[in-house]
Enzyme design. Sequence first.
Site, PDB file in Angstrom:
ATOM      1  N   LYS A   1       0.862  -1.191   0.000  1.00 26.13           N
ATOM      2  CA  LYS A   1       0.000   0.000   0.000  1.00 26.13           C
ATOM      3  C   LYS A   1       0.886   1.226   0.000  1.00 26.13           C
ATOM      4  O   LYS A   1       2.022   1.167   0.475  1.00 26.13           O
ATOM      5  CB  LYS A   1      -0.885   0.022   1.251  1.00 26.13           C
ATOM      6  CG  LYS A   1      -2.139   0.847   1.092  1.00 26.13           C
ATOM      7  CD  LYS A   1      -3.217   0.095   0.354  1.00 26.13           C
ATOM      8  CE  LYS A   1      -4.407   0.944   0.041  1.00 26.13           C
ATOM      9  NZ  LYS A   1      -5.533   0.117  -0.433  1.00 26.13           N
TER      10      LYS A   1
ATOM     11  N   ASP B   1      -7.043   4.376  -4.568  1.00 26.79           N
ATOM     12  CA  ASP B   1      -7.692   4.200  -3.260  1.00 26.79           C
ATOM     13  C   ASP B   1      -8.312   5.565  -2.960  1.00 26.79           C
ATOM     14  O   ASP B   1      -8.578   6.337  -3.909  1.00 26.79           O
ATOM     15  CB  ASP B   1      -6.661   3.777  -2.198  1.00 26.79           C
ATOM     16  CG  ASP B   1      -7.317   3.243  -0.919  1.00 26.79           C
ATOM     17  OD1 ASP B   1      -7.701   2.067  -0.892  1.00 26.79           O
ATOM     18  OD2 ASP B   1      -7.472   4.008   0.059  1.00 26.79           O
TER      19      ASP B   1
HETATM   20  P1  NDP Z   1     -12.948   7.738  -2.826  1.00 23.76           P
HETATM   21  O1  NDP Z   1     -11.900   8.753  -2.593  1.00 23.76           O
HETATM   22  O2  NDP Z   1     -13.494   7.542  -4.189  1.00 23.76           O
HETATM   23  O3  NDP Z   1     -14.192   7.989  -1.855  1.00 23.76           O
HETATM   24  C1  NDP Z   1     -14.035   8.021  -0.480  1.00 23.76           C
HETATM   25  C2  NDP Z   1     -15.358   8.342   0.160  1.00 23.76           C
HETATM   26  O4  NDP Z   1     -15.259   8.111   1.567  1.00 23.76           O
HETATM   27  C3  NDP Z   1     -15.770   9.794  -0.020  1.00 23.76           C
HETATM   28  O5  NDP Z   1     -17.168   9.888  -0.032  1.00 23.76           O
HETATM   29  C4  NDP Z   1     -15.172  10.442   1.224  1.00 23.76           C
HETATM   30  O6  NDP Z   1     -15.815  11.632   1.625  1.00 23.76           O
HETATM   31  C5  NDP Z   1     -15.409   9.356   2.251  1.00 23.76           C
HETATM   32  N1  NDP Z   1     -14.371   9.483   3.295  1.00 23.76           N
HETATM   33  C6  NDP Z   1     -13.039   9.385   3.127  1.00 23.76           C
HETATM   34  N2  NDP Z   1     -12.397   9.610   4.281  1.00 23.76           N
HETATM   35  C7  NDP Z   1     -13.344   9.876   5.177  1.00 23.76           C
HETATM   36  C8  NDP Z   1     -13.312  10.184   6.542  1.00 23.76           C
HETATM   37  N3  NDP Z   1     -12.154  10.301   7.219  1.00 23.76           N
HETATM   38  N4  NDP Z   1     -14.501  10.358   7.173  1.00 23.76           N
HETATM   39  C9  NDP Z   1     -15.677  10.240   6.500  1.00 23.76           C
HETATM   40  N5  NDP Z   1     -15.755   9.966   5.186  1.00 23.76           N
HETATM   41  C10 NDP Z   1     -14.610   9.790   4.551  1.00 23.76           C
HETATM   42  O7  NDP Z   1     -12.326   6.354  -2.275  1.00 23.76           O
HETATM   43  P2  NDP Z   1     -12.796   4.858  -2.562  1.00 23.76           P
HETATM   44  O8  NDP Z   1     -14.255   4.794  -2.774  1.00 23.76           O
HETATM   45  O9  NDP Z   1     -11.876   4.306  -3.580  1.00 23.76           O
HETATM   46  O10 NDP Z   1     -12.421   4.152  -1.179  1.00 23.76           O
HETATM   47  C11 NDP Z   1     -13.341   4.006  -0.112  1.00 23.76           C
HETATM   48  C12 NDP Z   1     -12.896   2.885   0.801  1.00 23.76           C
HETATM   49  O11 NDP Z   1     -12.837   1.657   0.064  1.00 23.76           O
HETATM   50  C13 NDP Z   1     -11.504   3.039   1.414  1.00 23.76           C
HETATM   51  O12 NDP Z   1     -11.500   2.466   2.699  1.00 23.76           O
HETATM   52  C14 NDP Z   1     -10.624   2.217   0.489  1.00 23.76           C
HETATM   53  O13 NDP Z   1      -9.435   1.781   1.142  1.00 23.76           O
HETATM   54  C15 NDP Z   1     -11.552   1.059   0.201  1.00 23.76           C
HETATM   55  N6  NDP Z   1     -11.266   0.276  -0.988  1.00 23.76           N
HETATM   56  C16 NDP Z   1     -11.134   0.863  -2.224  1.00 23.76           C
HETATM   57  C17 NDP Z   1     -10.909   0.094  -3.340  1.00 23.76           C
HETATM   58  C18 NDP Z   1     -10.846   0.681  -4.704  1.00 23.76           C
HETATM   59  O14 NDP Z   1     -10.733  -0.090  -5.678  1.00 23.76           O
HETATM   60  N7  NDP Z   1     -10.958   1.977  -4.883  1.00 23.76           N
HETATM   61  C19 NDP Z   1     -10.737  -1.366  -3.248  1.00 23.76           C
HETATM   62  C20 NDP Z   1     -10.968  -1.900  -1.914  1.00 23.76           C
HETATM   63  C21 NDP Z   1     -11.205  -1.091  -0.850  1.00 23.76           C
HETATM   64  P3  NDP Z   1     -15.042  13.040   1.482  1.00 23.76           P
HETATM   65  O15 NDP Z   1     -15.130  13.384   0.038  1.00 23.76           O
HETATM   66  O16 NDP Z   1     -15.799  13.962   2.364  1.00 23.76           O
HETATM   67  O17 NDP Z   1     -13.631  12.811   1.936  1.00 23.76           O
HETATM   68  O1  2IT Z   2      -7.840  -1.668  -0.949  1.00 21.81           O
HETATM   69  C1  2IT Z   2      -7.761  -2.134  -2.108  1.00 21.81           C
HETATM   70  O2  2IT Z   2      -7.891  -3.338  -2.325  1.00 21.81           O
HETATM   71  C2  2IT Z   2      -7.544  -1.188  -3.217  1.00 21.81           C
HETATM   72  N1  2IT Z   2      -7.498   0.013  -2.991  1.00 21.81           N
HETATM   73  C3  2IT Z   2      -7.370  -1.712  -4.609  1.00 21.81           C
HETATM   74  C4  2IT Z   2      -5.963  -2.211  -4.811  1.00 21.81           C
HETATM   75  C5  2IT Z   2      -5.620  -2.602  -6.227  1.00 21.81           C
HETATM   76  O3  2IT Z   2      -4.416  -2.838  -6.431  1.00 21.81           O
HETATM   77  O4  2IT Z   2      -6.478  -2.685  -7.098  1.00 21.81           O
END
Ligand code: NDP
Ligand code: 2IT
Length: 448
Positions: free
Chosen positions: A130, A170
């Site tokens: 990461k 992420d």
């Molecule tokens: P984005 O940046 O697209 O969206 C994040 C969302 O979560 C936004 O709505 C944001 O709101 C909110 N958020 C972030 N930090 C906080 C906080 N401290 N408190 C409250 N709300 C918060 O990210 P992703 O959708 O890609 O990621 C979301 C989660 O999913 C993370 O935990 C990530 O690690 C996990 N994840 C992502 C993957 C991927 O492929 N993208 C794969 C697997 C897991 P705001 O705009 O107000 O910050």
């Molecule tokens: O938390 C996760 O699994 C991710 N943000 C996606 C990682 C990836 O390499 O696609």
Amino acid sequence: MGKALDEKLEPSLQTVIQRNPGETEFHQAVREVFESLGPVLAKYPEFGEHKVIERICEPERQVIFRVPWVDDKGQVQINRGFRVQFNSVLGPYKGGIRFHPSVYLGVVKFLGFEQIFKNALTGLPIGGAKGGSDFDPKGRSDSEIMRFCQSFMTELWRHLGEYIDVPAGDIGVGAREIGYLFGQYKRVTNRYESAVFTGKGLDWGGARARKEATGYGVAFFLNEMLKVRSEGLEGKTCSVSGSGNVAIYAIEKIHQLGGKVVACSDSDGFVHDKNGIDLKLLQQVKEIERRRIKAYADRSDASYISGGSIWSIPCDVAVPCATQNELNGNDAKMLINNGCSAVAEGANMPTTPDGIRAFLAAGVAFGPGKAANAGGVATSALEMQQNASRDSWTFEYTESKLSAIMEGIHNRCHRTAEEFGTPGNYINGANIAGFTKVARAMVALGLI
Ligand code: NDP
Ligand code: 2IT
């Protein structure tokens, strides 16, 4: 905090805490895995002889670097960049990059540690890593984002490679940022090495369905958990926290599977839309205009609640898709009292230990992030596969692969939980199945 650990594991946890002072999220993630592992160490004494537990908690390599850049006002800004290459016995390091002001070593390490087991569960050849930065992209112009990404990559490129380490997005990192990062990598290496990044745009080596994959995968996993209980998403009311990449596509697939998502959020507040979230409007507000979630309520009949907890809204199913520790013990109790019977974690470690305890005690079906959100990284591995063969699959074919992978992960977790005497406990199932695969490979590859 937490249940008592196996007597062999308690000293190992204390060592992790001492060697990584102040990294509370990392300690939390390690403890959660250790809570499942007592019976595994009893069954496989070779893991103890080969010091697998001690080795697996120590990243293979950690890179921390300065990221200087100039903002639109001509002011010099300094951020910190991280890449933690945790484990590579199953394949090249693989895992996302997060840009958020809360990023520090403890967050990157917790995410990298979880990623090892998640990636193992996919059954695909990828190690765990990461990275990220404490850079805050909110309110930054396109050119500021580009300059930051270029500076970040000017340092990180030397640690990457399609056979070395393959980042993706992420929080705060989507296709726009991957484009700038990949572009700078290409420039400084003078190589068009498509498979060094995943989550790329469809015009330049990206895979169809990768953008949707994490959210879709969460919905597929949820559906599998409900099937075991002879239920389905049909007619279920759901709350999905966050409104980013994972949340948006979890909402889309839940709707396609017959559920109704009535609430979503950002870090300022949440919207409650009794008619069901209008996905087109949500995408317009978040993906195209990059606005706050309040703008959704301003343009619809939904109500907007500033601050507060999205988990106070009654729902049958809760899907936390924002960030770590966003759903605590009190939230869990509210959800349970309102009749919530299933939780699938789209985010990484969104539920606190208290929250998890409450859900398990109430018999709620609980899908932990490292299993439920593995569809994103799994489809990243499919993107690497397409890049390696210079091929490009259809959306339908890729989605059918994703669906089969999620069913496989679900069944592996379910079967493993049963085998180890805790039927229905997907946390144990995921931790044990993921750990065992990595540990066997670590023994086979010798002391490295
Ligand atoms: P984005 O940046 O697209 O969206 C994040 C969302 O979560 C936004 O709505 C944001 O709101 C909110 N958020 C972030 N930090 C906080 C906080 N401290 N408190 C409250 N709300 C918060 O990210 P992703 O959708 O890609 O990621 C979301 C989660 O999913 C993370 O935990 C990530 O690690 C996990 N994840 C992502 C993957 C991927 O492929 N993208 C794969 C697997 C897991 P705001 O705009 O107000 O910050
Ligand atoms: O938390 C996760 O699994 C991710 N943000 C996606 C990682 C990836 O390499 O696609």
